[in-house]
Motif scaffolding. Structure first.
Motif, short mmCIF file in Angstrom:
data_model
loop_
_atom_site.label_atom_id
_atom_site.label_comp_id
_atom_site.label_asym_id
_atom_site.label_seq_id
_atom_site.Cartn_x
_atom_site.Cartn_y
_atom_site.Cartn_z
N LEU A 1 -8.17 -18.51 21.80
CA LEU A 1 -7.58 -17.22 22.17
C LEU A 1 -8.67 -16.14 22.20
O LEU A 1 -8.67 -15.27 23.08
CB LEU A 1 -6.47 -16.84 21.19
CG LEU A 1 -5.32 -17.87 21.11
CD1 LEU A 1 -4.29 -17.47 20.08
CD2 LEU A 1 -4.65 -18.05 22.48
N GLU A 2 -9.62 -16.23 21.27
CA GLU A 2 -10.70 -15.23 21.24
C GLU A 2 -11.53 -15.26 22.52
O GLU A 2 -11.98 -14.22 22.99
CB GLU A 2 -11.61 -15.49 20.02
CG GLU A 2 -11.03 -14.91 18.74
CD GLU A 2 -11.68 -15.48 17.49
OE1 GLU A 2 -11.08 -15.32 16.42
OE2 GLU A 2 -12.77 -16.10 17.59
N LEU A 3 -11.72 -16.44 23.08
CA LEU A 3 -12.50 -16.52 24.33
C LEU A 3 -11.78 -15.77 25.45
O LEU A 3 -12.40 -15.03 26.22
CB LEU A 3 -12.69 -17.97 24.76
CG LEU A 3 -13.86 -18.73 24.16
CD1 LEU A 3 -13.96 -20.12 24.79
CD2 LEU A 3 -15.17 -17.97 24.40
N PHE A 4 -10.46 -15.97 25.55
CA PHE A 4 -9.69 -15.23 26.56
C PHE A 4 -9.82 -13.73 26.33
O PHE A 4 -10.01 -12.96 27.27
CB PHE A 4 -8.21 -15.65 26.51
CG PHE A 4 -7.91 -16.94 27.22
CD1 PHE A 4 -7.59 -16.95 28.57
CD2 PHE A 4 -7.94 -18.14 26.54
CE1 PHE A 4 -7.31 -18.14 29.22
CE2 PHE A 4 -7.67 -19.34 27.19
CZ PHE A 4 -7.34 -19.34 28.54
N GLU A 5 -9.71 -13.32 25.05
CA GLU A 5 -9.79 -11.88 24.72
C GLU A 5 -11.16 -11.32 25.11
O GLU A 5 -11.27 -10.21 25.61
CB GLU A 5 -9.62 -11.67 23.20
CG GLU A 5 -8.26 -12.08 22.65
CD GLU A 5 -7.33 -10.89 22.49
OE1 GLU A 5 -7.78 -9.77 22.70
OE2 GLU A 5 -6.14 -11.11 22.15
N LYS A 6 -12.20 -12.12 24.86
CA LYS A 6 -13.57 -11.66 25.08
C LYS A 6 -13.94 -11.60 26.56
O LYS A 6 -14.73 -10.79 26.99
CB LYS A 6 -14.54 -12.66 24.43
CG LYS A 6 -15.30 -12.12 23.25
CD LYS A 6 -16.10 -13.18 22.52
CE LYS A 6 -16.94 -14.07 23.40
NZ LYS A 6 -17.59 -15.17 22.71
N ILE A 7 -13.33 -12.50 27.36
CA ILE A 7 -13.80 -12.62 28.75
C ILE A 7 -12.78 -12.11 29.77
O ILE A 7 -13.14 -11.62 30.83
CB ILE A 7 -14.19 -14.10 29.06
CG1 ILE A 7 -15.24 -14.56 28.06
CG2 ILE A 7 -14.71 -14.26 30.49
CD1 ILE A 7 -15.52 -16.04 28.06
N ILE A 8 -11.49 -12.19 29.42
CA ILE A 8 -10.46 -11.75 30.38
C ILE A 8 -9.81 -10.43 29.94
O ILE A 8 -9.81 -9.45 30.68
CB ILE A 8 -9.36 -12.84 30.57
CG1 ILE A 8 -9.98 -14.18 30.98
CG2 ILE A 8 -8.33 -12.37 31.62
CD1 ILE A 8 -10.68 -14.21 32.32
#
Ligand SMILES: C[S@@+](CC[C@H](N)C(=O)[O-])C[C@H]1O[C@@H](n2cnc3c(N)ncnc32)[C@H](O)[C@@H]1O
Length: 392
Positions: A166-173
């Motif tokens: 989920l953090e990757l989505f938050e960081k990139i999208i």
């Protein structure tokens, strides 16, 4: 053994789906409950209109692209097996293959303006890959295609969704939340934030092999999907330390090549041999090409195949096959691929040709090789790994 039911029923229709390659005693279905959950969500929320433009990332065997084929999706995949499965499953379900455009995972937004214009403000579906590196790379690659009106929904089995996912989505999208679980799967909803400050895509990554050529480090480049992209795998390292050398090797295959380190080192140690690199991952083959060219430029003959094991390699034509087999595929752990690799190696080898395999000691490749080749010899072993040789 119970017959596997290969009929997927969804609110968007029923389809017969098979994994690729097709195996007689297949025990695994070609779709999962995350595919079903995602289709149900799209249908219940009426997210797909006739004119929608649809991007699907990592559809494994057609579980998403077939039910959604009437919306003419563009599918991004890194896998040769998935590409074949989607095509063959479309054919066997009477779906016009041309409705589904499959492109590979390294196609960049700049080079696919036609795809970009079709995506517009529409729908992006992501099957979350097991590798976080791959997800990170894919989110970076699609970000330039998105705007605030794009609907972005990802899906996965709950066990593959972590805080870090989920953090990757938050960081990139942008802002991201996940759904409740349904049949052990979850959906992820991400909202594009145009003002988000996003770091550069860290892929491909490079590291130096622990060997020098003319006193210079050999750097290898690794795209995100490549096995062990941060550093050399310990099994591969042990294999490289024990690679065979002979003037008799005319053709050497690096089977399941990943970044191509085994084939590259075999080429250095066997200057007369032609090397063939094969992998089902597009990113692996592309990494191998660039790593081989950076050492040899065009001074050395080599072939690079994105294929299933040794499809495309002539029978009885190879002197030596090097193999560090995978032990999971499309999130499923099994030894089918190792069996297939050993079987096809025997076909590809010339008489007296050699298959060399590295594996964790507990994987018991010894028994398989003995079964297929009649005998097999331990060439080296340490606490963790064994290197085996079987001769045709
Ligand atoms: C354990 S990794 C070894 C990679 C590399 N040879 C090394 O030693 O670092 C296994 C490789 O097999 C590839 N592979 C898996 N299934 C395959 C298939 N059906 N055909 C060809 N390659 C496959 C994977 O993509 C992966 O790169």
């Amino acid at each position: 053994m119970e017959q596997l039911d290969n009929k997927m029923s969804s609110s968007l229709g029923s389809y017969k789906l098979q994994r690729y390659p097709v195996r007689k005693k297949e025990t695994l279905r070609a779709w999962d409950s995350a595919d079903e959950y995602l289709l149900q969500y799209l249908d219940e929320n009426k997210l797909l209109q006739a004119e929608v433009s649809l991007l699907i990332i990592n559809d494994s065997f057609g579980g998403l692209s077939l039910p959604l084929s009437k919306f003419q999706p563009v599918v991004i995949t890194d896998s040769y097996l998935s590409t074949q499965a989607i095509r063959l499953n479309a054919q066997s379900n009477g779906i016009d293959e041309d409705l589904i455009t499959v492109i590979d995972s390294l196609v960049t937004p700049e080079s696919t303006l036609n795809v970009r214009s079709r995506i517009g403000n529409h729908v992006v579906l992501i099957k979350v890959p097991k590798s976080l590196a791959m997800l990170e790379d894919q989110l970076h690659r699609i970000r330039p295609l998105l705007d605030e009106s794009t609907v972005i929904v990802a899906a996965a089995m709950t066990k593959h969704i972590h805080m870090s996912t989920l953090e990757l989505f938050e960081k990139i999208i942008g802002p991201t939340k996940s759904s409740r679980a349904q049949k052990k799967s979850r959906l992820i909803f991400s909202q594009f934030d145009a003002d988000l400050s996003v770091a550069d895509n860290p892929y491909p990554k490079s590291y130096a092999l622990p060997y020098k050529l003319d006193d210079i480090d050999i750097e290898v480049k690794n795209h995100a999907a490549v096995f062990s992209q941060e550093k050399l795998d310990l099994g591969s390292r042990f294999f490289i330390e024990n690679l065979p050398v002979s003037d008799q090797y005319k053709t050497i295959v690096d089977l399941g090549c990943g970044n191509g380190a085994l084939g590259l080192m075999a080429a250095i140690k066997n200057p007369l041999a032609k090397i063939i690199f094969t992998d089902e991952s597009y990113m692996a083959v592309e990494s191998s090409i660039s790593n081989f060219l950076s050492v040899f430029d065009d001074t050395r003959e080599a072939e690079f195949l994105q294929t299933d094991c040794l499809q495309g390699v002539e029978e009885n034509s190879v002197s030596l096959v090097l193999c560090n087999p995978p032990f999971h595929q499309n999130n499923a752990i099994n030894d089918n691929v190792a069996w297939q690799m050993f079987f096809e190696a025997r076909e590809a080898l010339e008489s007296k040709g050699e298959l060399w395999v590295v594996g964790n000691r507990h994987l018991a490749y010894h028994a398989k090789l003995k079964h297929l080749f009649g005998s097999c010899e331990v060439m080296a072993s340490n606490k963790k790994f064994t290197i085996l040789k079987a001769v045709k």
